[in-house]
Design an enzyme around this catalytic site. Structure first.
Site, PDB file in Angstrom:
ATOM      1  N   ASP A  44      74.650  62.738  56.659  1.00 49.91           N
ATOM      2  CA  ASP A  44      75.155  63.811  57.365  1.00 49.91           C
ATOM      3  C   ASP A  44      75.023  63.673  58.864  1.00 49.91           C
ATOM      4  O   ASP A  44      75.438  63.789  59.022  1.00 49.91           O
ATOM      5  CB  ASP A  44      73.930  65.061  56.173  1.00 49.91           C
ATOM      6  CG  ASP A  44      72.280  64.910  56.668  1.00 49.91           C
ATOM      7  OD1 ASP A  44      72.319  63.892  57.207  1.00 49.91           O
ATOM      8  OD2 ASP A  44      71.313  65.802  56.613  1.00 49.91           O
ATOM      9  N   SER A  45      75.069  62.204  59.367  1.00 54.00           N
ATOM     10  CA  SER A  45      74.495  62.107  60.587  1.00 54.00           C
ATOM     11  C   SER A  45      76.005  62.294  61.192  1.00 54.00           C
ATOM     12  O   SER A  45      76.110  61.541  62.195  1.00 54.00           O
ATOM     13  CB  SER A  45      73.978  60.500  60.977  1.00 54.00           C
ATOM     14  OG  SER A  45      74.634  59.590  59.308  1.00 54.00           O
ATOM     15  N   ASP A  83      75.418  61.727  51.346  1.00 53.35           N
ATOM     16  CA  ASP A  83      74.348  62.998  51.439  1.00 53.35           C
ATOM     17  C   ASP A  83      74.364  64.242  51.399  1.00 53.35           C
ATOM     18  O   ASP A  83      74.862  64.896  52.176  1.00 53.35           O
ATOM     19  CB  ASP A  83      74.125  62.607  53.078  1.00 53.35           C
ATOM     20  CG  ASP A  83      72.767  62.619  53.354  1.00 53.35           C
ATOM     21  OD1 ASP A  83      72.362  63.157  52.220  1.00 53.35           O
ATOM     22  OD2 ASP A  83      72.868  62.419  54.793  1.00 53.35           O
ATOM     23  N   LYS A 113      72.221  62.136  47.920  1.00 57.45           N
ATOM     24  CA  LYS A 113      71.500  61.747  48.406  1.00 57.45           C
ATOM     25  C   LYS A 113      70.591  62.985  48.613  1.00 57.45           C
ATOM     26  O   LYS A 113      71.036  64.220  49.155  1.00 57.45           O
ATOM     27  CB  LYS A 113      70.995  60.825  49.723  1.00 57.45           C
ATOM     28  CG  LYS A 113      69.644  60.738  50.565  1.00 57.45           C
ATOM     29  CD  LYS A 113      69.772  59.532  51.240  1.00 57.45           C
ATOM     30  CE  LYS A 113      70.604  60.166  52.591  1.00 57.45           C
ATOM     31  NZ  LYS A 113      69.637  60.864  53.475  1.00 57.45           N
ATOM     32  N   GLU A 115      66.975  65.022  51.106  1.00 55.84           N
ATOM     33  CA  GLU A 115      65.814  64.075  51.357  1.00 55.84           C
ATOM     34  C   GLU A 115      64.922  65.654  51.251  1.00 55.84           C
ATOM     35  O   GLU A 115      64.705  66.567  50.876  1.00 55.84           O
ATOM     36  CB  GLU A 115      65.821  65.580  53.571  1.00 55.84           C
ATOM     37  CG  GLU A 115      67.304  64.175  53.905  1.00 55.84           C
ATOM     38  CD  GLU A 115      67.326  64.620  55.747  1.00 55.84           C
ATOM     39  OE1 GLU A 115      66.647  65.371  56.058  1.00 55.84           O
ATOM     40  OE2 GLU A 115      68.259  64.218  55.929  1.00 55.84           O
ATOM     41  N   GLU A 182      62.536  55.869  56.270  1.00 54.71           N
ATOM     42  CA  GLU A 182      62.828  56.549  57.586  1.00 54.71           C
ATOM     43  C   GLU A 182      61.501  56.949  58.578  1.00 54.71           C
ATOM     44  O   GLU A 182      61.106  57.939  58.114  1.00 54.71           O
ATOM     45  CB  GLU A 182      63.958  57.319  57.703  1.00 54.71           C
ATOM     46  CG  GLU A 182      64.569  57.799  59.104  1.00 54.71           C
ATOM     47  CD  GLU A 182      65.974  58.888  59.454  1.00 54.71           C
ATOM     48  OE1 GLU A 182      66.767  58.529  57.979  1.00 54.71           O
ATOM     49  OE2 GLU A 182      66.386  58.914  60.767  1.00 54.71           O
TER      50      GLU A 182
HETATM   51  O1  KIV Z   1      72.650  60.499  57.753  1.00 57.32           O
HETATM   52  C1  KIV Z   1      71.712  59.521  57.614  1.00 57.32           C
HETATM   53  O2  KIV Z   1      72.770  58.852  58.293  1.00 57.32           O
HETATM   54  C2  KIV Z   1      70.947  59.262  56.845  1.00 57.32           C
HETATM   55  C3  KIV Z   1      70.133  57.369  56.986  1.00 57.32           C
HETATM   56  C4  KIV Z   1      69.923  57.510  58.290  1.00 57.32           C
HETATM   57  C5  KIV Z   1      69.786  56.384  55.748  1.00 57.32           C
HETATM   58  O3  KIV Z   1      70.082  60.507  56.319  1.00 57.32           O
END
Ligand code: KIV
Length: 281
Positions: A44-45, A83, A113, A115, A182
């Protein structure tokens, strides 16, 4: 052959370190797959790297599904992970199931994924039981930015470290196939890595994790200015792109681009002999 979630577990058992990179589009996915990067995370970055938001909170499931599908199409050899964005799993288990299901059905990723610990542990159990592999994510979890008071290293006190260690064990118990750590001290990442059987993948977590992940834009130097301490830039694409764009503009101004080799002919007449004079409209 396509990497699958069991390969990661095997690599941990063998002591084979591995890499994951974030990826958001088809072309980049092709290059990273060609380079043999086995795991691609559509993080989600993408909110910050691709969409220009200050953090990840505004990213939607529609954003994630569209980008994840493109990455899957570009990287037939990689394990592609979607994510789950902010609010995709925060309100209920039902949301978590529906949205994880969208990732697999619409984008065709192989895992998701999420969090944090807490309720995510129960969601991990439910998704895993339905055949949806889950990667955990502990430590500096960007969706918690307001709760954490900024993007700060986590797990520095013994109490915080114990919490992260307990969450890691609970996520493993719930069925997570791997775990991102992280922004935590290296010593804690080492403790977690040796306390769980699932592979850990670190970012800003030192060298003791089983794998390492970097954000694509950081790793190729598409982000500029002072990089966070944990980032290593393996290329400087921002400079290359700026230079290329300036050169293009320069050549157009001077009339050296396009050259004869870039022109099409008509009726077998060479472009240079065609000389068409355009008058004013
Ligand atoms: O969203 C993302 O890029 C991440 C990574 C930093 C692991 O969660």
């Amino acid at each position: 052959m396509t990497t699958n979630v069991r390969d990661l577990r095997k690599w941990k058992t063998e002591g084979t370190k591995f890499t994951m990179l974030t990826c958001y589009d088809y072309s980049t996915a092709r290059w990273l797959d060609r380079a043999g990067i086995p795991v691609l995370l559509v993080g989600d970055s993408l909110g910050t790297t691709m969409l220009g938001y200050p953090d990840t909170l505004s990213v939607t499931m529609d954003d994630m599904v569209r980008h994840s599908g493109a990455v899957v199409r570009g990287a037939p050899g990689a394990l592609v992970i979607g994510d789950m964005p902010f609010m995709a799993y925060h309100a209920s288990a039902e949301d978590a199931i529906r949205n994880a299901g969208r990732f697999l059905q619409e984008a065709r990723v192989s895992a998701v994924k999420m969090e944090g610990g807490g309720r995510v542990i129960e969601y991990t159990k439910q998704l895993t039981a339905m055949g949806i592999p889950v990667m955990g994510h502990l430590g500096l979890t960007p969706q918690f930015v307001h709760q954490l008071g900024g993007f700060k290293v986590q797990g520095k006190t013994e109490a915080q470290a114990e919490r992260i260690l307990a969450d890691a064990k609970a996520l493993e118990e719930a069925g997570a196939f791997s775990l991102v750590l992280e922004g935590v001290p290296s010593i804690l990442a080492g403790r977690v890595t040796s306390s769980v059987h699932i592979p850990t993948i670190g970012i800003g977590a030192g060298p003791q994790t089983d794998g390492q992940v970097l954000v694509f834009h950081d790793f190729v130097g598409l982000t500029t200015g002072k990089a966070p301490k944990f980032v290593k830039r393996y290329a400087n694409l921002a400079d290359d792109i700026t230079r290329a764009a300036q050169e293009f503009a320069d050549e157009v101004r001077k009339g050296t681009f396009p050259g004869p080799e870039h022109e099409y002919s008509a009726n077998g007449v060479k472009p240079s002999a065609q000389e068409v004079k355009y008058g004013a409209p």
